[in-house]
Enzyme design. Sequence first.
Site, mmCIF file in Angstrom:
data_model
loop_
_atom_site.group_PDB
_atom_site.id
_atom_site.type_symbol
_atom_site.label_atom_id
_atom_site.label_comp_id
_atom_site.label_asym_id
_atom_site.label_seq_id
_atom_site.Cartn_x
_atom_site.Cartn_y
_atom_site.Cartn_z
ATOM 1 N N HIS A 71 -8.072 -19.295 37.229
ATOM 2 C CA HIS A 71 -7.118 -18.332 36.692
ATOM 3 C C HIS A 71 -6.476 -18.840 35.411
ATOM 4 O O HIS A 71 -6.195 -18.063 34.492
ATOM 5 C CB HIS A 71 -6.049 -18.039 37.748
ATOM 6 C CG HIS A 71 -5.137 -16.903 37.390
ATOM 7 N ND1 HIS A 71 -5.529 -15.591 37.459
ATOM 8 C CD2 HIS A 71 -3.862 -16.890 36.940
ATOM 9 C CE1 HIS A 71 -4.522 -14.817 37.079
ATOM 10 N NE2 HIS A 71 -3.504 -15.577 36.761
ATOM 11 N N SER B 15 8.522 -17.145 40.350
ATOM 12 C CA SER B 15 9.580 -16.138 40.311
ATOM 13 C C SER B 15 9.484 -15.370 38.998
ATOM 14 O O SER B 15 9.210 -15.945 37.938
ATOM 15 C CB SER B 15 10.947 -16.814 40.430
ATOM 16 O OG SER B 15 11.038 -17.566 41.625
ATOM 17 N N HIS C 268 -3.758 -8.356 38.362
ATOM 18 C CA HIS C 268 -2.961 -8.826 39.502
ATOM 19 C C HIS C 268 -3.664 -8.321 40.765
ATOM 20 O O HIS C 268 -3.130 -7.518 41.516
ATOM 21 C CB HIS C 268 -1.520 -8.337 39.417
ATOM 22 C CG HIS C 268 -0.523 -9.429 39.592
ATOM 23 N ND1 HIS C 268 0.648 -9.289 40.289
ATOM 24 C CD2 HIS C 268 -0.542 -10.730 39.190
ATOM 25 C CE1 HIS C 268 1.321 -10.418 40.283
ATOM 26 N NE2 HIS C 268 0.612 -11.305 39.621
ATOM 27 N N GLY D 148 -7.550 -11.232 26.375
ATOM 28 C CA GLY D 148 -7.913 -10.713 27.683
ATOM 29 C C GLY D 148 -7.666 -11.709 28.781
ATOM 30 O O GLY D 148 -6.845 -12.627 28.668
#
Length: 693
Positions: free
Chosen positions: A33, A296, A79, A507
């Site tokens: 990721h 967070s 996501h 991207g």
Amino acid sequence: MLSAEDLTVIRDALQRDLTPVEAACFENLWSEHCSYRSTRHLLKMMPTTGPAVLLGPGDDAAIVSFSETCALAIGMESHNHPSYVDPYDGSATGVGGIVRDVISMGAKPIALMDPLYFGPLTDEKNRYLFSHVISGISGYGNCIGVPVVRGEVVFDEGYSGNPLVNVVCVGTVDPTKYLTARVKVPGNHLVLVGARTGRDGLGGASFASRDIAEDAEAVDRPSVQIGDPFTEKLIIDAMLAMAATGKVLSCRDLGAAGLAGASSEMCSTFGGIIHAEKVHLRETGMTALEIMLAESQERMLLEVAPEDVAQIGSLAERFDLCWSDIGEVTSDPRYVVDFHGEVVCDLPIDLLIDGAPRCSTLSQERYEAVDLFTRPVTDLHTLALQVLSHPEVASREWIVSQYDHDVQLRTVSLAHDAAVLRLEDAALGLSCGCNPRHIHLRPFDGTACAVIENAANLACMGIAPLCIVNCLNFASPLDPKVYWQLSESIRGLSMMAGALQIPVVGGNVSLYNQSDEQNTQILPTPSLGMVGKGAVRRLQKPEAGWRLALVGATHPDFGGSILDTLTGCHGQAPGIPDPAVVAAVRNVMARNPDLVTTDLSQGGLLAALAGLAPDATVTLAGDLLTQLLSETYGRFLIATPDETMLAPLEYTLIGTIGGEGLTITGEGESLHLSRDELISADQTLTRTMRQSA
């Protein structure tokens, strides 16, 4: 967890064992990721520069010139895993994250797009996921005052257990005053602004870099962040005010890998030290590892000269935001974290940021799709209504009605192939999406066609493309077939973007999109976002007596079509059309604002006719099934009051607007669809979701 191979590389470089904080930093920052370790070398194929590109890939967002006084900040993110585990919060924080990427450039967010991919709506859980994802996107976007102006939606069994939630954000900024995400001067301070840090989102980056397990909804729930759009709105306003002072020298939002990710990447040109105990917290008893790796939401990290810290802090307080002076930029190329006087992390910063070993599993084998076509036995009338009722063809009114698309008062049009916003004295066009079923059958051709399709959407409004962003969603790169699909898709995207001279400016890569729970693997989904510029045109509605013209040749391209999805007819997937036809149509549309056009995509000519000319008489040469339901790219349906407006296009006149319903005749067969049938089919998605509410 870090692999044994990675641990060996790290220990050999450091000549010691890792602290818990160091291990967590490597686990997250060396994840797919964050590090793009399987794709970094492939991404170099993409054309990333051009006359309008002020800042290309590598930052939180790209900067592209729109005019002498206005530049666009644009980014795209996924996501996916969080949106399966917690669809409302997962999708909402996806919106929040990409908006902060744009904010971090000193830009004001003005528009969102959301290409979405789900399992079939016949399944109750897929309907639940779809409903709550739309609610999450609308709830967050509406609250922060950024309109969702465009989206795409695909439903396929491959996304059961692993839906894809991709979001594009576009913002505006002075082309001479945008911010970047790399620190400028050793000795400057690092100031954290925004929400207090809690334990939510721990391990989010590593969670996004593995497949979804059967117990994901329980076990992985702590990895999903919780969003607060009202704090995000304060951050938008505060960051614009802070950027206007000229005192913010660089900025990065806190996303994947939390404070550790943002601060280490931000300081990678020099070095940095973080005093973890100075971070403002939401919970008591947090460890250094939790403080550094929590994800967070609604937090920004700013580089500020020491003498300007108080001014930036005062601005934060004016907007009712917490802030902390948590660290410094150093000239020593190391990443250091101390916690109450104890050094808990001390690493060579280049090893942490750039040292992830390349993970190459490229297969040289080619995987060819079966293209034998089996003609459906169902009658054409029934097939036509089934195609028009498919949720990818039917109206998206149920989705669109939940979004406040008129906020900021820029929206000109949402009803056509591309969204259009008024920006200064010009039109900003936006398009997004791809066709995963075509790409599954022909990864190179299908991805090249996705570029053409988005450019065609803009061409229908006379708008020329400025740039592309992408979200490369694939299953495990350890699977040779998946890696081949990924490499072929990138190759197809790079080739067509280069041919059309549209730079790919940024991207995201999202891998390991597969589900143990559902035993599914997503289709290859290189989702695109494209923006362009043109003249603002008045919106026309075709009138009775206007002629209908078809531009482009039709081939029997049924593989991966809506018809194939419904009947299993198979057939050849579409090849790459001549991209020159897109430019030709764009030029004609730019010269003739009275024309109304749509390009042909899902559902073929039938879907285009039902949308553009539901009351018309049409005559087609050749087999009606092929003419109506093939999904050949590079075709346009144009309604014109005057045939001379179409010059110099090559076209075929196929009908006239007027009458009641859609009447189509071909060689030896005919089809009539009444207005009531067309309306009923068009409402299928809305009806399905309202009945399941």
